[in-house]
Design an enzyme around this catalytic site. Structure first.
Site, PDB file in Angstrom:
ATOM      1  N   CYS A  78       0.799  -1.234   0.000  1.00 35.12           N
ATOM      2  CA  CYS A  78       0.000   0.000   0.000  1.00 35.12           C
ATOM      3  C   CYS A  78       0.828   1.279   0.000  1.00 35.12           C
ATOM      4  O   CYS A  78       0.687   2.118  -0.904  1.00 35.12           O
ATOM      5  CB  CYS A  78      -0.927   0.009   1.216  1.00 35.12           C
ATOM      6  SG  CYS A  78      -1.970  -1.453   1.374  1.00 35.12           S
ATOM      7  N   HIS A 139      -2.538   6.654   4.450  1.00 35.81           N
ATOM      8  CA  HIS A 139      -1.399   5.741   4.607  1.00 35.81           C
ATOM      9  C   HIS A 139      -0.077   6.325   4.106  1.00 35.81           C
ATOM     10  O   HIS A 139       0.790   5.613   3.610  1.00 35.81           O
ATOM     11  CB  HIS A 139      -1.683   4.403   3.901  1.00 35.81           C
ATOM     12  CG  HIS A 139      -1.031   3.235   4.595  1.00 35.81           C
ATOM     13  ND1 HIS A 139      -1.133   1.940   4.153  1.00 35.81           N
ATOM     14  CD2 HIS A 139      -0.257   3.175   5.712  1.00 35.81           C
ATOM     15  CE1 HIS A 139      -0.472   1.132   4.935  1.00 35.81           C
ATOM     16  NE2 HIS A 139       0.073   1.862   5.906  1.00 35.81           N
TER      17      HIS A 139
END
Length: 585
Positions: A78, A139
């Site tokens: 990610c 993130h």
């Protein structure tokens, strides 16, 4: 009098001309909606060959636009993949890589994050007059020196509005049957602490003013009681549920811990509200799903509706949310002047299992999955672009493209200028999408696992071949498996990888599953391919300017950097309750 009337007429003409010019500029600049799904396998969608999971809205989007079949993420996890998507640059250039086993930001208590001197597509289009928003997963870091400095907040990277999760989903995020009871208990504990603190302050003032006579030992014991209560309270809440599973609106924490199954419905309301507020445009909305990352929080409306257990249910709920966003675009009359892009950050997670039940995605015919830097299953993702009247409907492009291409493509369609002081690895997709060129502008693509380069892809000009050279591949375990089930994620280096000398060679145009390596005996161009790719790799490495890796052991996890909804350590809150999203901007 005549002069006055003439001046009034000229004023109206100027006003009308400025309005027309302004509308013309806005009409030339499309609204932009970018949709990214978390951990979605390319084989999970009907338009990419799945006939058992229902994804009618994504499939409809593909029919109305261009579908990319060789769309590649710059990383198989990610954080680095999203950094490359935002900046149009390999994560090795921005420092969003790691030399260790952990290759993503795993805590809000570390100061890691995307460097502030990186230019994102949000900042780029904002300079062109766009209003920008990020709804969903970020993130890319949050704090640097304190729990409230928000140095890596999306607002510092060109986004005007933010609602979502600053980190990522963890297993403890859902389900959590004790959450509501803890919130109620926590509020009573905090009330108790406040009453004791007020009592201490009152007694101390009274003691110093000689209004009352109480022993200092009583006051000190009450202070000690507050500290002990706080310590034991904090010690009871060490799970990521309390420090990672949280939601923010702008700079404010709205849920800690979050009620994960309702996050999707609040997010889509936030997205629709943003579209409504900015219908005059131009705007950019980056809708970054929490779906379909484990633990797969799903509403009861969708649980048990698919043929593939909880994972299939979560995919179908994701598709339903896509439908709501597309429906809002239609209802607001924005379809014909809105560019919609749909993708995933990387491949499905093969090792996500509970017992024998699969809780990760299906990557179709492609080998490997999430966390595998070189194999196709970890980096080949869906890519769909719809822009009525600008790109053809129902087209399929099989040329190599990249998530990094979004950055220069948005620069092209908005009139923005690419940064000239750094390497941009992405390429403008519009000539390929509109049929002006037939061949990808990516002759080479480089596939990293952390800081380690694992493979290189070469698509020669005027050739159908797509060569793939693997220098390093992960060791699947246990023996005979097709993933890294014993370690949850495959490794990038060390004893759990195989270093290939000579490297493995595949032609993806003939062997997309990477099942049979080519050798000199069967491939006449073997030496030419290996030599050409080696030269390209050397040139690529020479272009890398070393920067400090942001995902490394030098960034220690600190409780003092973790966000707190309240007065630490009493950090539990639910400001959403059962109400719908506020939609405030």
């Amino acid at each position: 009098m005549k002069l006055r009337n003439l001046l009034i007429s000229l004023s109206w003409m100027c006003l009308l001309l400025n309005t027309c010019l302004s509308q013309g500029v806005n009409e030339d600049k499309p609204n932009i909606v970018l949709i990214m799904v978390d951990d979605l396998g390319i084989g999970d969608l009907g338009c990419y060959g799945n006939d058992t999971i229902r994804t009618p809205h994504v499939d409809s989007l593909a029919r109305e636009g261009v579908r990319l079949t060789q769309h590649i993420s710059a990383a198989s996890l990610c954080t680095p993949s999203r950094a490359a998507f935002l900046t149009g640059r390999y994560p090795i250039r921005s420092g969003m890589v790691s030399k260790m086993d952990s290759r993503v930001i795993t805590s809000l208590g570390v100061s890691s994050g995307l460097f502030l001197n990186e230019t994102t597509f949000a900042a780029l289009v904002k300079n062109q007059g766009y209003t920008t928003a990020l709804i969903g997963k970020w993130h890319q870091g949050l704090n640097c020196l304190s729990r409230s400095d928000h140095c890596h907040h999306p607002y510092n990277y060109g986004f005007d509005y933010y609602y979502g999760m600053p980190l990522t989903l963890f297993e403890p995020c859902w389900p959590d049957p004790s959450r509501d009871a803890e919130l109620a208990f926590g509020s009573k504990i905090w009330l108790c602490v406040q009453l004791v603190a007020i009592t201490v302050l009152t007694l101390t003032i009274g003691k110093l003013s000689r209004w009352i006579s109480v022993p200092w030992s009583l006051i000190l014991s009450m202070i000690l009681f507050i500290f002990l209560l706080g310590y034991f309270w904090f010690s009871s809440y060490t799970s990521p549920l309390y420090w990672a599973c949280l939601l923010m609106r702008e700079h404010e924490i709205t849920e800690q811990p979050m009620k994960a199954e309702r996050a999707g419905s609040i997010m889509v309301k936030e997205a629709v509200s943003f579209l409504e507020r900015n219908r005059e445009g131009p705007f950019l909305l980056f809708y970054s799903f929490l779906h379909v990352h484990a633990p797969l929080p799903t509403t009861t409306e969708f649980i048990g509706t698919s043929k593939h257990g909880l994972y299939g249910d979560n995919v179908e709920e994701m598709d339903s949310i896509v439908g709501k966003i597309l429906g809002a675009i239609d209802d607001l009359g924005l379809k014909n002047r809105t560019l919609v892009y749909f993708t995933a950050d990387h491949g499905g997670h093969l090792e996500a299992r509970v017992g024998h039940a699969q809780r990760g995605g299906w990557n179709g015919i492609y080998k490997g999955g999430k966390g595998m830097g070189g194999w196709e299953g970890g980096i080949r993702v869906p890519g769909i672009v719809r822009w009525p009247g600008k790109v053809p409907a129902g087209e399929v492009i099989e040329e190599p493209t990249s998530l990094m291409d979004v950055f220069p493509t948005l620069a092209a369609v908005t009139g923005g200028t690419l940064p000239q002081d750094r390497v941009i690895d992405g390429r403008n997709l519009m000539p390929l999408l509109q049929g002006e060129i037939q061949h990808s502008e990516h002759e080479f693509l480089f596939h990293y696992c952390g800081v380690h380069l694992h493979a290189v892809r070469w698509h020669p000009r005027n050739s159908e071949a797509v060569w793939k050279v693997h220098y390093v591949t992960p060791v699947f375990q246990p023996p005979g498996a097709q993933a890294c089930y014993m370690t949850t994620y495959c490794r990038c280096s060390g004893e759990l990888v195989t270093y290939h000398n000579p490297p493995l060679l595949f032609d993806l145009s003939r062997d997309p599953s990477e099942s049979t390596p080519l050798t000199r005996d069967v491939e006449p161009q073997y030496d030419l391919v290996i030599r050409t790719v080696a030269n390209a790799l050397k040139k690529h490495k020479d272009s890398i300017i070393p920067v400090q890796p942001q995902i490394s052991g030098s960034h220690q996890d600190s409780i003092w950097l973790k966000p707190c909804c309240g007065v630490f350590p009493f950090c539990l809150c639910d400001k959403e309750g059962n109400s719908s999203a506020s939609g405030s901007s």
